[in-house]
Scaffold this motif. Structure first.
Motif, PDB file in Angstrom:
ATOM      1  N   TYR A   1      -4.623   1.692   6.931  1.00  0.00           N
ATOM      2  CA  TYR A   1      -5.573   0.962   6.159  1.00  0.00           C
ATOM      3  C   TYR A   1      -4.770  -0.105   5.359  1.00  0.00           C
ATOM      4  O   TYR A   1      -3.718   0.009   5.057  1.00  0.00           O
ATOM      5  CB  TYR A   1      -6.022   2.280   4.998  1.00  0.00           C
TER       6      TYR A   1
ATOM      7  N   GLU B   1       0.902  -1.085  -0.166  1.00  0.00           N
ATOM      8  CA  GLU B   1      -0.010  -0.015   0.122  1.00  0.00           C
ATOM      9  C   GLU B   1       0.901   1.140   0.116  1.00  0.00           C
ATOM     10  O   GLU B   1       1.790   1.368   0.605  1.00  0.00           O
ATOM     11  CB  GLU B   1      -0.775   0.142   1.159  1.00  0.00           C
TER      12      GLU B   1
ATOM     13  N   CYS C   1      -4.713  -3.016   2.438  1.00  0.00           N
ATOM     14  CA  CYS C   1      -5.441  -3.719   1.335  1.00  0.00           C
ATOM     15  C   CYS C   1      -5.288  -5.379   1.201  1.00  0.00           C
ATOM     16  O   CYS C   1      -4.386  -5.869   2.197  1.00  0.00           O
ATOM     17  CB  CYS C   1      -4.360  -3.526  -0.190  1.00  0.00           C
TER      18      CYS C   1
ATOM     19  N   TRP D   1     -10.300  -3.291   0.899  1.00  0.00           N
ATOM     20  CA  TRP D   1      -9.541  -2.318   1.752  1.00  0.00           C
ATOM     21  C   TRP D   1     -10.353  -2.600   3.147  1.00  0.00           C
ATOM     22  O   TRP D   1     -11.548  -2.464   3.361  1.00  0.00           O
ATOM     23  CB  TRP D   1      -9.754  -1.095   1.354  1.00  0.00           C
TER      24      TRP D   1
END
Length: 121
Positions: free
Chosen positions: A91, A6, A93, A36
């Motif tokens: 965050y 990411e 992925c 996500w």
């Protein structure tokens, strides 16, 4: 094996925008469901969005975030607009080769290392 990396996180003021990218290597992801997720300090990892032939979003981000993919580049994106302080999180992925769209962490076999998004008020 699949490697996911990411990028695009950072510090932004409330109301601002960011675009996260997730570059994949090791296996083509054109047949995968890409997702996500995010995790705030002290909280469980939670679903944000997923994409296959169509898309699915968490209610908390619907209308503000957009997930997209470029199969030619083996890359998935998360466009984030109208960011709020409560969007602050790491965050992640993830890739799933399940046949259904899933919001469950356990259905995703491959994960990136995460990118920090911080939204200041």
């Amino acid at each position: 094996q699949v490697q996911l990396v990411e990028s695009g996180g950072g510090l932004v003021q409330a109301g601002g925008s960011l675009r996260l990218s997730c570059a994949a290597s090791g296996r083509t992801l054109s047949s995968a469901k890409m997702g996500w997720f995010r995790q705030a300090p002290g909280k469980e990892r939670e679903f944000v969005a997923t994409i296959g032939g169509s898309t699915l979003y968490a209610d908390s981000v619907k209308g503000r975030f957009t997930i997209s993919r470029d199969n030619g580049k083996n890359t998935v994106y998360l466009g984030m607009n109208s960011l709020k302080p409560e969007d602050t999180a790491v965050y992640y992925c993830a890739a799933s080769f399940r046949t259904w769209y899933s919001q469950r962490v356990g259905d995703y076999a491959y994960w990136g290392q995460g990118t920090q998004v911080t939204v200041s008020s």
